[in-house]
Design a protein around this motif. Structure first.
Motif, PDB file in Angstrom:
ATOM      1  N   MET A  34       0.834  -1.194   0.000  1.00 30.69           N
ATOM      2  CA  MET A  34       0.000   0.000   0.000  1.00 30.69           C
ATOM      3  C   MET A  34       0.871   1.247   0.000  1.00 30.69           C
ATOM      4  O   MET A  34       1.853   1.307   0.734  1.00 30.69           O
ATOM      5  N   GLU A  35       0.507   2.206  -0.813  1.00 29.67           N
ATOM      6  CA  GLU A  35       1.354   3.391  -0.873  1.00 29.67           C
ATOM      7  C   GLU A  35       1.003   4.356   0.258  1.00 29.67           C
ATOM      8  O   GLU A  35      -0.154   4.511   0.620  1.00 29.67           O
ATOM      9  N   VAL A  36       2.032   4.958   0.815  1.00 28.70           N
ATOM     10  CA  VAL A  36       1.823   5.920   1.898  1.00 28.70           C
ATOM     11  C   VAL A  36       1.999   7.325   1.351  1.00 28.70           C
ATOM     12  O   VAL A  36       1.120   8.168   1.458  1.00 28.70           O
ATOM     13  N   LEU A  37       3.150   7.541   0.726  1.00 31.33           N
ATOM     14  CA  LEU A  37       3.391   8.848   0.109  1.00 31.33           C
ATOM     15  C   LEU A  37       3.246   8.699  -1.392  1.00 31.33           C
ATOM     16  O   LEU A  37       3.775   7.769  -1.992  1.00 31.33           O
ATOM     17  N   SER A  38       2.523   9.620  -1.964  1.00 30.75           N
ATOM     18  CA  SER A  38       2.384   9.577  -3.404  1.00 30.75           C
ATOM     19  C   SER A  38       2.563  10.993  -3.946  1.00 30.75           C
ATOM     20  O   SER A  38       1.805  11.899  -3.604  1.00 30.75           O
ATOM     21  N   MET A  39       3.598  11.177  -4.740  1.00 35.40           N
ATOM     22  CA  MET A  39       3.847  12.486  -5.339  1.00 35.40           C
ATOM     23  C   MET A  39       3.574  12.350  -6.826  1.00 35.40           C
ATOM     24  O   MET A  39       4.137  11.468  -7.478  1.00 35.40           O
ATOM     25  N   GLU A  40       2.708  13.207  -7.321  1.00 35.88           N
ATOM     26  CA  GLU A  40       2.331  13.092  -8.724  1.00 35.88           C
ATOM     27  C   GLU A  40       2.714  14.346  -9.504  1.00 35.88           C
ATOM     28  O   GLU A  40       2.250  15.438  -9.178  1.00 35.88           O
ATOM     29  N   ASP A  41       3.549  14.173 -10.475  1.00 38.45           N
ATOM     30  CA  ASP A  41       3.967  15.266 -11.369  1.00 38.45           C
ATOM     31  C   ASP A  41       4.397  16.519 -10.623  1.00 38.45           C
ATOM     32  O   ASP A  41       4.028  17.629 -10.988  1.00 38.45           O
ATOM     33  N   VAL A  42       5.127  16.328  -9.563  1.00 36.84           N
ATOM     34  CA  VAL A  42       5.572  17.488  -8.793  1.00 36.84           C
ATOM     35  C   VAL A  42       6.783  18.107  -9.489  1.00 36.84           C
ATOM     36  O   VAL A  42       7.707  17.403  -9.879  1.00 36.84           O
ATOM     37  N   ALA A  43       6.750  19.429  -9.654  1.00 33.76           N
ATOM     38  CA  ALA A  43       7.859  20.120 -10.301  1.00 33.76           C
ATOM     39  C   ALA A  43       8.095  21.433  -9.597  1.00 33.76           C
ATOM     40  O   ALA A  43       7.235  21.928  -8.889  1.00 33.76           O
ATOM     41  N   LYS A  44       9.282  21.981  -9.771  1.00 32.90           N
ATOM     42  CA  LYS A  44       9.559  23.288  -9.176  1.00 32.90           C
ATOM     43  C   LYS A  44      10.459  24.099 -10.087  1.00 32.90           C
ATOM     44  O   LYS A  44      11.536  23.652 -10.482  1.00 32.90           O
ATOM     45  N   HIS A  45       9.990  25.279 -10.430  1.00 36.68           N
ATOM     46  CA  HIS A  45      10.797  26.203 -11.222  1.00 36.68           C
ATOM     47  C   HIS A  45      11.028  27.435 -10.366  1.00 36.68           C
ATOM     48  O   HIS A  45      10.137  27.866  -9.666  1.00 36.68           O
ATOM     49  N   GLU A  46      12.234  27.929 -10.417  1.00 38.66           N
ATOM     50  CA  GLU A  46      12.500  29.146  -9.676  1.00 38.66           C
ATOM     51  C   GLU A  46      12.974  30.185 -10.657  1.00 38.66           C
ATOM     52  O   GLU A  46      14.051  30.043 -11.230  1.00 38.66           O
ATOM     53  N   LYS A  47      12.168  31.208 -10.850  1.00 40.87           N
ATOM     54  CA  LYS A  47      12.439  32.217 -11.868  1.00 40.87           C
ATOM     55  C   LYS A  47      12.716  31.527 -13.202  1.00 40.87           C
ATOM     56  O   LYS A  47      11.882  30.816 -13.707  1.00 40.87           O
ATOM     57  N   ASP A  48      13.951  31.668 -13.715  1.00 38.92           N
ATOM     58  CA  ASP A  48      14.219  31.091 -15.029  1.00 38.92           C
ATOM     59  C   ASP A  48      14.761  29.673 -14.967  1.00 38.92           C
ATOM     60  O   ASP A  48      14.848  28.986 -15.973  1.00 38.92           O
ATOM     61  N   THR A  49      15.174  29.251 -13.775  1.00 36.56           N
ATOM     62  CA  THR A  49      15.842  27.958 -13.715  1.00 36.56           C
ATOM     63  C   THR A  49      14.870  26.883 -13.244  1.00 36.56           C
ATOM     64  O   THR A  49      13.959  27.131 -12.473  1.00 36.56           O
ATOM     65  N   VAL A  50      15.124  25.707 -13.723  1.00 35.22           N
ATOM     66  CA  VAL A  50      14.324  24.559 -13.320  1.00 35.22           C
ATOM     67  C   VAL A  50      15.048  23.902 -12.159  1.00 35.22           C
ATOM     68  O   VAL A  50      16.192  23.478 -12.300  1.00 35.22           O
ATOM     69  N   LEU A  51      14.404  23.870 -10.996  1.00 33.60           N
ATOM     70  CA  LEU A  51      15.029  23.166  -9.869  1.00 33.60           C
ATOM     71  C   LEU A  51      14.904  21.669 -10.089  1.00 33.60           C
ATOM     72  O   LEU A  51      15.869  20.932  -9.965  1.00 33.60           O
ATOM     73  N   PHE A  52      13.687  21.234 -10.391  1.00 31.38           N
ATOM     74  CA  PHE A  52      13.504  19.863 -10.851  1.00 31.38           C
ATOM     75  C   PHE A  52      12.248  19.788 -11.706  1.00 31.38           C
ATOM     76  O   PHE A  52      11.247  20.406 -11.393  1.00 31.38           O
ATOM     77  N   PRO A  53      12.324  19.071 -12.804  1.00 29.95           N
ATOM     78  CA  PRO A  53      11.149  18.939 -13.657  1.00 29.95           C
ATOM     79  C   PRO A  53      10.159  17.966 -13.018  1.00 29.95           C
ATOM     80  O   PRO A  53      10.486  17.335 -12.017  1.00 29.95           O
ATOM     81  N   ASP A  54       8.986  17.855 -13.585  1.00 30.04           N
ATOM     82  CA  ASP A  54       7.960  17.043 -12.928  1.00 30.04           C
ATOM     83  C   ASP A  54       8.388  15.583 -12.809  1.00 30.04           C
ATOM     84  O   ASP A  54       8.965  14.993 -13.720  1.00 30.04           O
ATOM     85  N   PHE A  55       8.125  15.049 -11.634  1.00 30.26           N
ATOM     86  CA  PHE A  55       8.434  13.637 -11.395  1.00 30.26           C
ATOM     87  C   PHE A  55       7.343  13.055 -10.514  1.00 30.26           C
ATOM     88  O   PHE A  55       6.593  13.775  -9.867  1.00 30.26           O
ATOM     89  N   SER A  56       7.228  11.758 -10.533  1.00 28.99           N
ATOM     90  CA  SER A  56       6.268  11.075  -9.674  1.00 28.99           C
ATOM     91  C   SER A  56       7.023  10.055  -8.849  1.00 28.99           C
ATOM     92  O   SER A  56       7.970   9.437  -9.325  1.00 28.99           O
ATOM     93  N   LEU A  57       6.601   9.940  -7.625  1.00 29.20           N
ATOM     94  CA  LEU A  57       7.284   9.010  -6.735  1.00 29.20           C
ATOM     95  C   LEU A  57       6.266   8.450  -5.759  1.00 29.20           C
ATOM     96  O   LEU A  57       5.399   9.170  -5.276  1.00 29.20           O
ATOM     97  N   LYS A  58       6.383   7.172  -5.502  1.00 23.44           N
ATOM     98  CA  LYS A  58       5.522   6.561  -4.498  1.00 23.44           C
ATOM     99  C   LYS A  58       6.395   5.877  -3.467  1.00 23.44           C
ATOM    100  O   LYS A  58       7.374   5.216  -3.812  1.00 23.44           O
ATOM    101  N   VAL A  59       6.036   6.069  -2.195  1.00 25.88           N
ATOM    102  CA  VAL A  59       6.741   5.360  -1.144  1.00 25.88           C
ATOM    103  C   VAL A  59       5.717   4.461  -0.467  1.00 25.88           C
ATOM    104  O   VAL A  59       4.653   4.919  -0.071  1.00 25.88           O
ATOM    105  N   TYR A  60       6.066   3.184  -0.381  1.00 22.30           N
ATOM    106  CA  TYR A  60       5.106   2.212   0.133  1.00 22.30           C
ATOM    107  C   TYR A  60       5.384   1.905   1.581  1.00 22.30           C
ATOM    108  O   TYR A  60       6.447   2.202   2.122  1.00 22.30           O
ATOM    109  N   ARG A  61       4.405   1.298   2.198  1.00 25.41           N
ATOM    110  CA  ARG A  61       4.545   0.801   3.542  1.00 25.41           C
ATOM    111  C   ARG A  61       5.755  -0.101   3.628  1.00 25.41           C
ATOM    112  O   ARG A  61       5.982  -0.913   2.730  1.00 25.41           O
ATOM    113  N   GLN A  62       6.528   0.068   4.689  1.00 25.22           N
ATOM    114  CA  GLN A  62       7.751  -0.714   4.913  1.00 25.22           C
ATOM    115  C   GLN A  62       8.853  -0.387   3.919  1.00 25.22           C
ATOM    116  O   GLN A  62       9.896  -1.012   3.949  1.00 25.22           O
TER     117      GLN A  62
END
Lengths: 237, 345
Positions: B1-29
């Protein structure tokens, strides 16, 4: 949203213990006590003004300053973030903290009154006024605590408050000279003196409720301002 | 079962891309580590605790979202910050009592103190503790919380061996209790030592780091002395000189190293930086990071290799995954070694 007394007590206990080990802040309680002891030994019969000089000082030095310092320290040491992330709600956090300042102020005032041998005519009525004033000074402390970034800064911004509200009874003498200062009679400290003088002269609630309501109004205004500033800071942060 | 689920999370700061969109799931245990720069780590952590709003994408913990139900969301996560504020004047016992009251914890002190090895320090003030002991008090705080997701920021950076041991026991205990664990770190060694899955997050995105390969190489090299191994890791940045400035590079940033006119040049995103080390010295220092001497005058970061091209029977080239798709020669004799590293016969 549930209000958990257990969490409030946990915060209260922690802050009380922390404060008892923090000499820089806790010694501020001594000032009104020492002053009360000196006054009590100096003259046989003190005027209401001198009683309230000490009591007002106790308000600013304990209620306002302690509240201001513990909130500022929480911010300075970066522990407020942990509290905010915890299950404790914001009302719980601030009630826990205010409880410390509240208890210490009441104790200081009672002890100073005993030192000065001040026995009000109507204890219940004066007690109500003291409690309402304490609430006002704690709200003021919270407000200043939110503005200060460190304990040192807190002890600096508390100075004008101590002068204006702690030693404020001196403004009265200036008021006769400069009529423009007449608004000052609505300051909560002077209202409290007026209130106490009338009570000492034997007036009942019907005569003094106006003073009480002015102090309450002050409390409400400062609380409102505190909430506004808190919301603003929360968004900024 | 997934506990943390990040969907298409991205961060741009002004002109620079800190990180492009990514998805990540962290499961129980599950124990997942994200290896990133300090900047990325701060932003990611602030997003997770709701301090930075998540502008693009969504973060859910146990299907709760910060924007929808803040309290329910925060109740699901326990964070151990790298720069955690502590009540310096209180003793450890007082601190723990406070946390217990605050989190309404059912966990017993004895248990927590035993896990964190703080039993004989209970009446010591926090201000008198060493850095490693303070860390363990912070672990104790996290253990007193009953969350679904435990986030550790640089949990075992600069701590003593005992604390490292405590940390891995804690991770194990949390795993046994069906918790999910996310480790944010800037130190690959820390990430690899405790996590099951390691990812690298940077402006190119989220990449999975293969742990097994690293372990194999460790075994092959057979470093008998643990201390010696640690020193290699402590001092792993490579200094280069540009004009009169010294610039330090993290090994994972380097694409490859080329020897030109008797001097070694580090290639990072198509730019060359001269360094005073010889290729042989660099080879020794970078061996642990998956670097490979593929040619007399080249060392390549194997993590960046995309293709191995065979021109003729005796001539090979490595094509990298960088922007310029650089091509690097691979000597005939080195092909056998490379195959061995890749696990091919």
């Amino acid at each position: 949203m549930t209000f958990s007394m257990k969490r409030v007590l946990a915060i209260f206990n922690k802050d009380l213990k922390d404060l008892s080990k923090n000499m820089f802040v806790s010694t501020s309680i001594l000032m009104p006590l020492v002053l009360a002891a000196i006054y009590g030994r100096m003259a046989e019969d003190l005027s209401i003004e001198s009683y309230y000089l000490v009591i007002n000082l106790a308000f600013t030095m304990t209620a306002t300053f302690i509240q201001c310092a513990i909130i500022a320290e929480e911010k300075e040491k970066n522990t407020l973030r942990g509290l905010m992330l915890s299950p404790a709600t914001i009302p719980e956090i601030f009630s826990g903290k205010s409880l410390v300042a509240f208890l210490l102020s009441i104790v200081t005032i009672v002890v100073s009154s005993i030192f000065m041998e001040y026995y009000p005519e109507n204890v219940a009525l004066v007690a109500v006024a003291i409690v309402v004033s304490t609430l006002f000074y704690i709200a003021l402390g919270t407000l200043l605590g939110l503005l200060a970034r460190s304990v040192v800064e807190a002890s600096v911004i508390i100075m004008p408050v101590v002068f204006l509200l702690g030693f404020g009874s001196f403004i009265e003498t200036l008021m006769d000279k400069y009529p423009i200062l007449h608004f000052a009679e609505y300051l909560p400290n002077l209202q409290l003196i007026e209130f106490a003088t009338k009570v000492q002269a034997g007036s009942g609630l019907t005569d003094v409720w106006s003073h009480l309501s002015v102090i309450t109004a002050w409390f409400l205004i400062v609380s409102f301002l505190t909430i506004v500033i808190f919301k603003k800071k929360e968004i900024d942060a | 079962m997934e506990v943390l689920s990040m969907e298409d999370v991205a961060k741009h700061e002004k002109d620079t891309v800190l990180f492009p969109d990514f998805s990540l799931k962290v499961y129980r245990q599950g124990v997942t580590a994200i290896y990133s720069s300090l900047n990325v780590r701060h932003v990611l952590l602030n997003m997770l605790i709701g301090k930075h709003s998540v502008t693009s994408g969504k973060i859910f913990v146990q299907n709760e979202s910060y924007n929808i139900n803040r309290r329910a969301y925060l109740a699901q996560i326990a964070v151990c910050f790298f720069e955690e504020g502590m009540y310096e004047r209180l003793t450890i016992m007082d601190c723990l009592k406070f946390y217990q009251g605050l989190y309404q914890s059912k966990q017993t002190f004895e248990q927590v103190l035993q896990w964190t090895q703080l039993e004989d320090k209970t009446h010591t003030k926090v201000s008198k503790l060493t850095f490693s002991e303070r860390r363990r008090v912070q672990f104790a705080k996290v253990l007193l919380q009953d969350a679904a997701l435990y986030i550790f920021e640089e949990a075992d950076l600069n701590v003593d061996l005992e604390t490292k041991r405590v940390f891995s026991t804690i991770i194990q205990k949390l795993q046994e209790n069906q918790k999910a664990i996310l480790i944010l770190t800037g130190n690959m060694e820390n990430a690899i030592s405790v996590a099951d899955e390691v990812y690298r997050l940077d402006e190119k995105g989220l990449y999975k780091v293969e742990i097994d390969e690293g372990k194999d190489e460790d075994v092959k090299k057979e470093v008998p002395d643990a201390e010696e191994k640690e020193q290699t890791f402590k001092f792993h940045k490579i200094p280069t000189k540009i004009n009169e400035k010294m610039v330090l590079f993290d090994p994972p940033e380097i694409d490859y190293i080329e020897s030109k006119d008797g001097q070694a040049h580090l290639y990072i995103k198509g730019e060359a930086f001269p360094t005073t080390f010889t290729l042989n010295e660099l080879e020794g220092r970078l061996h642990y990071f998956g670097f490979f001497r593929c040619h007399r005058s080249y060392i390549v970061n194997l993590q960046k290799v995309r293709e191995v091209i065979t021109w003729t029977r005796n001539s090979f080239n490595l094509i990298l995954d960088d922007q310029a798709k650089s091509s690097i020669p691979l000597s005939k004799g080195k092909m056998a070694q490379l195959k061995e590293i890749l696990g091919l016969k």
